[in-house]
Design a protein around this motif. Structure first.
Motif, PDB file in Angstrom:
ATOM      1  N   SER A  16       0.817  -1.213   0.000  1.00 16.42           N
ATOM      2  CA  SER A  16       0.000   0.000   0.000  1.00 16.42           C
ATOM      3  C   SER A  16       0.851   1.264   0.000  1.00 16.42           C
ATOM      4  CB  SER A  16      -0.923   0.009   1.216  1.00 16.42           C
ATOM      5  OG  SER A  16      -0.159   0.046   2.416  1.00 16.42           O
ATOM      6  N   ASP A  18       4.263   3.624  -1.747  1.00 13.49           N
ATOM      7  CA  ASP A  18       4.927   3.868  -3.021  1.00 13.49           C
ATOM      8  C   ASP A  18       6.176   2.993  -3.144  1.00 13.49           C
ATOM      9  OD1 ASP A  18       3.059   5.726  -3.746  1.00 13.49           O
ATOM     10  OD2 ASP A  18       4.215   7.455  -3.016  1.00 13.49           O
ATOM     11  N   ALA A  38       3.063   3.886  -7.438  1.00 12.46           N
ATOM     12  CA  ALA A  38       2.127   3.555  -6.368  1.00 12.46           C
ATOM     13  C   ALA A  38       2.020   2.046  -6.198  1.00 12.46           C
ATOM     14  CB  ALA A  38       0.752   4.135  -6.684  1.00 12.46           C
ATOM     15  N   LYS A  96      -2.348   0.655  -2.717  1.00 15.36           N
ATOM     16  CA  LYS A  96      -2.383   1.998  -2.147  1.00 15.36           C
ATOM     17  C   LYS A  96      -3.801   2.574  -2.172  1.00 15.36           C
ATOM     18  CE  LYS A  96      -0.370   6.623  -2.402  1.00 15.36           C
ATOM     19  NZ  LYS A  96       0.606   7.519  -3.069  1.00 15.36           N
ATOM     20  N   ASP A  97      -4.441   2.592  -3.346  1.00 13.85           N
ATOM     21  CA  ASP A  97      -5.801   3.138  -3.449  1.00 13.85           C
ATOM     22  C   ASP A  97      -6.825   2.299  -2.686  1.00 13.85           C
ATOM     23  OD1 ASP A  97      -4.868   5.244  -4.906  1.00 13.85           O
ATOM     24  OD2 ASP A  97      -5.426   4.413  -6.868  1.00 13.85           O
ATOM     25  N   GLU A 103      -6.487   3.207   1.021  1.00 13.51           N
ATOM     26  CA  GLU A 103      -6.986   4.542   1.375  1.00 13.51           C
ATOM     27  C   GLU A 103      -8.517   4.569   1.374  1.00 13.51           C
ATOM     28  OE1 GLU A 103      -5.117   7.149  -1.388  1.00 13.51           O
ATOM     29  OE2 GLU A 103      -3.164   7.152  -0.327  1.00 13.51           O
ATOM     30  N   HIS A 104      -9.148   3.946   0.384  1.00 14.16           N
ATOM     31  CA  HIS A 104     -10.612   3.922   0.343  1.00 14.16           C
ATOM     32  C   HIS A 104     -11.186   3.098   1.497  1.00 14.16           C
ATOM     33  CE1 HIS A 104     -11.208   6.092  -3.362  1.00 14.16           C
ATOM     34  NE2 HIS A 104     -10.400   5.296  -4.034  1.00 14.16           N
ATOM     35  N   GLU A 120     -10.933   5.157   4.653  1.00 12.28           N
ATOM     36  CA  GLU A 120     -11.958   6.199   4.615  1.00 12.28           C
ATOM     37  C   GLU A 120     -13.342   5.619   4.930  1.00 12.28           C
ATOM     38  OE1 GLU A 120     -11.887   9.416   4.316  1.00 12.28           O
ATOM     39  OE2 GLU A 120      -9.717   9.586   4.053  1.00 12.28           O
ATOM     40  N   GLU A 168     -17.218   4.442  -0.361  1.00  5.70           N
ATOM     41  CA  GLU A 168     -15.790   4.172  -0.214  1.00  5.70           C
ATOM     42  C   GLU A 168     -15.492   2.677  -0.366  1.00  5.70           C
ATOM     43  OE1 GLU A 168     -13.341   6.134  -0.151  1.00  5.70           O
ATOM     44  OE2 GLU A 168     -14.276   8.076   0.227  1.00  5.70           O
ATOM     45  N   ALA A 221     -15.562   1.934  -4.013  1.00  4.85           N
ATOM     46  CA  ALA A 221     -14.349   2.466  -4.658  1.00  4.85           C
ATOM     47  C   ALA A 221     -13.140   1.582  -4.346  1.00  4.85           C
ATOM     48  CB  ALA A 221     -14.102   3.896  -4.195  1.00  4.85           C
ATOM     49  N   ALA A 222     -13.060   1.083  -3.112  1.00  2.00           N
ATOM     50  CA  ALA A 222     -11.951   0.208  -2.721  1.00  2.00           C
ATOM     51  C   ALA A 222     -11.964  -1.076  -3.546  1.00  2.00           C
ATOM     52  CB  ALA A 222     -12.034  -0.110  -1.233  1.00  2.00           C
ATOM     53  N   ALA A 242     -10.690  -0.609  -7.001  1.00  2.00           N
ATOM     54  CA  ALA A 242      -9.261  -0.303  -7.106  1.00  2.00           C
ATOM     55  C   ALA A 242      -8.366  -1.516  -6.882  1.00  2.00           C
ATOM     56  CB  ALA A 242      -8.894   0.785  -6.101  1.00  2.00           C
TER      57      ALA A 242
END
Length: 358
Positions: free
Chosen positions: A221, A223, A233, A237-238, A241-242, A245, A261, A264-265, A268
């Motif tokens: 997750s 870089d 990335a 990573k995305d 974060e989702h 959140e 969220e 979205a996760a 990703a």
């Protein structure tokens, strides 16, 4: 059209424009080669070959110049032609040896982009080094390069295997994360429909946070530092974060935001990397291998496999390179005389039973 046919066609086009003697052109090529003007050397040798296509030495030196000019595909054709025309075991051995070196150069250019194709070229190089040893059992450079190409090929195959295992583990990880996110989305959707912000929502919040921590601890997750100094990335990573959140939104509570969220996760999370690898493998199978017109028996394959060295390949010496031209203008003049005599003998034999040939 084969490499050899293309080479001969080019030489026929050149032949009509050449007026200098092959010995003089050969000497010019050697001088240009010694001065590292490899393009000029190639031109001189090709002009000489157009006039004297029977010369093994011309094609051998032409191959050397093409190799040094970094056109190994063209050098392969020259060495193959030299080996097929050679009348001595020494010249056959050195032509096959240098053809092996061309294979190594081609393999080195593919190691990053297509490791599997590189392995194929290294294995073919080893085969040519074996041919060189067949004609000269004491050729130490061929024996050394044979061992090194086997060693390098084995090392790349191990790297490919390690990468496939890593991709498999990552795919299993991604599949688990997708499964959990799909479950969370279903549960969050049900909680949103009933406006339930009680214990069930708090349990889902805790599990969502645990999944985010799990992604973080995977190391995927953050870089990733690249060799050129830039960063890329991480694949999670995305999604991380989702997911984090989503857990925060559940704690507020903001159920619509949490559901968005989570969706979205899930979107990703990377797709199956093995699926992408299989497509890449299919593309690499289209790579045209060098046609060696050789069938290796099962017995020979077993013998060579048993001889492959598997050890620490992290440090190895470079493949030993192409020897410089060592033929002189006297060598090529002598060969020209021999070829003329052979042609006269051939003509006299062909027309012996014919009184007139016009």
């Amino acid at each position: 059209m084969s490499r050899r046919s293309c080479l001969l066609a080019c030489l026929l086009l050149i032949a009509g424009a050449v007026s200098a003697s092959p010995a003089k052109l050969f000497r010019q090529g050697n001088r240009a080669y010694a001065e590292k003007r490899f393009d000029d050397a190639i031109n001189a040798y090709m002009e000489a070959a157009a006039v004297m296509p029977e010369s093994v030495e011309i094609y051998y030196n032409l191959g050397n110049a093409q190799y040094r000019a970094n056109v190994p595909e063209e050098a392969m054709a020259s060495y193959e032609y030299a080996a097929s025309m050679a009348e001595t075991d020494a010249m056959r051995s050195r032509s096959w040896y240098n053809l092996g070196n061309c294979m190594v150069k081609a393999a080195e250019g593919l190691r990053e982009a297509d490791p599997q194709a590189a392995v194929s070229y290294f294995r073919q190089a080893a085969w040519f080094y074996r041919l060189a040893l067949d004609y000269d059992h004491n050729y130490s450079n061929a024996a050394y390069n044979l061992e090194m190409t086997q060693l390098i090929a084995a090392g790349i195959e191990q790297q490919i295997s390690d990468e496939e295992e890593r991709a498999k583990q990552e795919n299993e990880l991604f599949a688990y994360i997708r499964e959990k996110l799909e479950e969370f989305i279903t549960r969050q959707g049900q909680l949103l429909e009933t406006s339930d912000t009680g214990e069930s929502q708090r349990i889902l919040e805790r599990e969502t946070l645990e999944l985010a921590v799990f992604m973080q601890e995977s190391g995927l997750s953050v870089d990733i530092d690249l060799p050129d100094g830039t960063k890329r990335a991480g694949p999670l990573k995305d999604p991380f974060e989702h997911t984090a959140e989503a857990a925060d939104a559940m704690a507020r509570p903001d159920q619509p935001a949490a559901l968005a969220e989570l969706i979205a996760a899930l979107g990703a999370v990377p797709e199956d990397p093995n699926q992408q690898d299989s497509e890449s493998d299919e593309d690499s199978e289209d790579q045209e291998d060098y046609d060696m017109d050789y069938e290796e028996s099962d017995e020979e394959a077993d013998m060579y496999e048993a001889a492959d060295p598997f050890g620490d390949f992290s440090e190895y010496e470079e493949i030993r390179g192409v020897p410089p031209p060592n033929q002189t203008e006297m060598d090529i003049l002598a060969e020209e005389i021999r070829n003329q005599e052979r042609r006269k003998e051939k003509r006299s034999g062909e027309y012996k039973a014919v009184e007139k040939d016009w």
